[in-house]
Design a protein around this motif. Structure first.
Motif, mmCIF file in Angstrom:
data_model
loop_
_atom_site.group_PDB
_atom_site.id
_atom_site.type_symbol
_atom_site.label_atom_id
_atom_site.label_comp_id
_atom_site.label_asym_id
_atom_site.label_seq_id
_atom_site.Cartn_x
_atom_site.Cartn_y
_atom_site.Cartn_z
ATOM 1 N N ASN A 1 0.833 -1.206 0.000
ATOM 2 C CA ASN A 1 0.000 0.000 0.000
ATOM 3 C C ASN A 1 0.865 1.252 0.000
ATOM 4 N N TYR B 1 2.256 -11.764 4.821
ATOM 5 C CA TYR B 1 1.978 -10.327 4.862
ATOM 6 C C TYR B 1 2.597 -9.651 6.085
ATOM 7 N N LYS C 1 1.895 -5.986 8.394
ATOM 8 C CA LYS C 1 0.883 -4.935 8.584
ATOM 9 C C LYS C 1 1.336 -3.842 9.554
ATOM 10 N N GLU D 1 2.153 -7.578 1.065
ATOM 11 C CA GLU D 1 1.875 -9.011 1.007
ATOM 12 C C GLU D 1 2.511 -9.648 -0.216
ATOM 13 N N ASP E 1 -3.150 2.667 5.024
ATOM 14 C CA ASP E 1 -2.814 1.652 6.014
ATOM 15 C C ASP E 1 -1.551 0.920 5.587
ATOM 16 N N TYR E 2 -0.715 0.569 6.548
ATOM 17 C CA TYR E 2 0.510 -0.153 6.246
ATOM 18 C C TYR E 2 0.177 -1.615 5.945
ATOM 19 N N HIS E 3 0.503 -2.052 4.742
ATOM 20 C CA HIS E 3 0.208 -3.434 4.369
ATOM 21 C C HIS E 3 1.072 -3.844 3.172
#
Length: 315
Positions: free
Chosen positions: A139, A183, A185, A148, A144-146
Motif C-alpha cells: 500500500n 503479509y 501490517k 503481502e 494503512d501499512y500493508h
C-alpha cells in the motif's frame, strides 16, 4: 502508477552480477508469476507473465545470463480499455528446459525451491526481491501499512515466511481462496522489507511520508486529549455550579460548613477554572478540594431526593 509498481520498477533495474543471487531471484520470480507447461515424454517448459514491463525485461535478462535457451517473448493486450498489456516469456517443453527448471529448483512443482541452498543473506534478500516482483503488493504509505506476497505454493509461502523472520520482520501467513499470503501490517516491518530487497528510493519515500503521518497522528492525539480534558473541566464546573444552586434554592446554603461555603464561593467566582487551578487558589490539595465538592454533591443529591419524595406525596 501505484506505489507497488514504483517499488518493482526500482528493484527491477538493480545490478545482478552475482550468479547465486541471480538464481535465487529468478527462481522466486518465476515461481510467483509463472506456471509449468507439460510436454511429451515428461518434458516441462514454463510460461511467465507480468503486467510490468521492467519486471519482464529483468526476468528475460536474468534467464539469458543463466541459460542458453532463448524464451519466446509475447505481448498480450488487455481485454478492456486502458487495461495494461501482459508481457509473456515462454519456454517450450524440452529436455533442455526441464534441466533449466530443475537447476532453478522449480521442478517438480510440489517441491519448488525447497532444496535451494541460501547460504548468504544477499541471496536471501534476492529471493525476497524476486518474490515481490512476481507476486507482491504494498500500500501507499499515506494509507494503512500493508505488504503481502501471494503464491499458490504452500511450501514456498512457508519459505518466504521463514526468510522474513530471519530478517526480524513481523510477517504472518494466511490462506485466501486457494492462495497463500505472507503479509506485514506494521510500518516498521514494511519499511525494513523495502530496505532488505534494495528498494532504497521507495524506502526513503515511505519513511518521509511515515514521519509526517506519525507526527500528524501524534498532534491529533494531543489535541484530542486536550479537548477531552477541557470537556471534563467544563462538565465538572457545570455539575458543581448546579449542585451549589440546588443547595441555595433549598435555603440550606448557610447551614453548610465554612469549608464547604469557601469551596462553593471559589467555584462560583471562577466558573471556568480547573480543579488544579482552584486548588492553587485555595491553598488546598487537589484531592482535598475534590473531597469538599463531593460533600456538596452529596448534600445536593439528598435535597433533590427529598424534594422528589415530597412531590410524590402531594400527588
Amino acid at each position: 502508477m501505484s506505489f507497488a509498481e514504483e517499488v518493482k520498477n526500482e528493484v527491477a533495474h538493480m545490478d545482478s552480477e552475482d550468479a547465486a543471487c541471480r538464481t535465487a531471484e529468478l527462481a522466486a520470480l518465476l515461481c510467483m508469476g509463472g506456471s509449468l507447461i507439460l510436454g511429451s515424454g515428461g518434458a516441462v517448459g514454463l510460461e511467465f507473465s507480468t503486467a510490468n514491463n521492467a519486471v519482464a525485461r529483468r526476468a528475460l535478462s536474468m534467464w539469458r545470463k543463466s541459460f542458453s535457451i532463448r524464451p519466446e517473448v509475447l505481448v498480450r493486450q488487455g481485454l478492456r480499455l486502458r487495461k495494461k498489456n501482459y508481457y509473456i516469456l515462454r519456454v517450450p517443453p524440452s529436455a533442455a528446459s526441464t534441466a533449466c527448471l530443475q537447476e532453478l529448483d522449480l521442478f517438480p512443482a510440489s517441491e519448488a525451491l525447497q532444496g535451494m541452498a541460501l547460504r548468504r543473506d544477499d541471496c536471501r534478500r534476492a529471493l525476497l526481491r524476486g518474490a515481490f516482483m512476481g507476486g507482491g503488493s504494498v500500500n501507499r504509505p499515506q494509507g494503512d501499512y500493508h505488504l503481502e506476497l501471494v503464491t499458490e505454493n504452500k511450501g514456498f509461502a512457508r519459505l518466504l515466511l521463514k526468510l522474513m523472520h530471519h530478517f526480524h520482520l513481523s510477517a504472518k501467513m494466511t490462506d485466501r481462496k486457494g492462495a497463500y499470503l505472507v503479509y506485514i501490517k506494521d510500518g516498521n516491518g514494511v519499511s525494513t522489507f523495502l530496505q532488505q530487497i534494495g528498494a532504497d528510493q521507495a524506502y526513503l519515500k515511505f519513511e518521509s511520508v511515515r514521519v509526517i503521518k506519525d507526527m500528524r497522528n501524534n498532534v491529533n492525539r494531543v489535541v484530542n486529549c486536550e479537548t477531552a480534558n477541557l470537556q471534563k473541566t467544563v462538565d465538572a464546573a457545570v455539575r458543581q455550579t448546579r449542585d451549589i444552586e440546588v443547595i441555595r434554592q433549598s435555603g440550606k446554603y448557610q447551614k453548610l460548613s465554612l469549608r464547604l461555603q469557601e469551596a462553593a464561593e471559589l467555584r462560583l467566582a471562577n466558573p471556568e477554572a480547573t480543579m488544579g487551578e482552584l486548588a492553587a487558589m485555595s491553598g488546598l490539595t487537589k484531592s482535598g478540594l475534590s473531597h469538599r465538592f463531593k460533600k456538596i454533591a452529596d448534600i445536593a443529591k439528598e435535597i433533590e431526593e427529598l424534594h422528589h419524595e415530597e412531590n410524590k406525596d402531594l400527588t
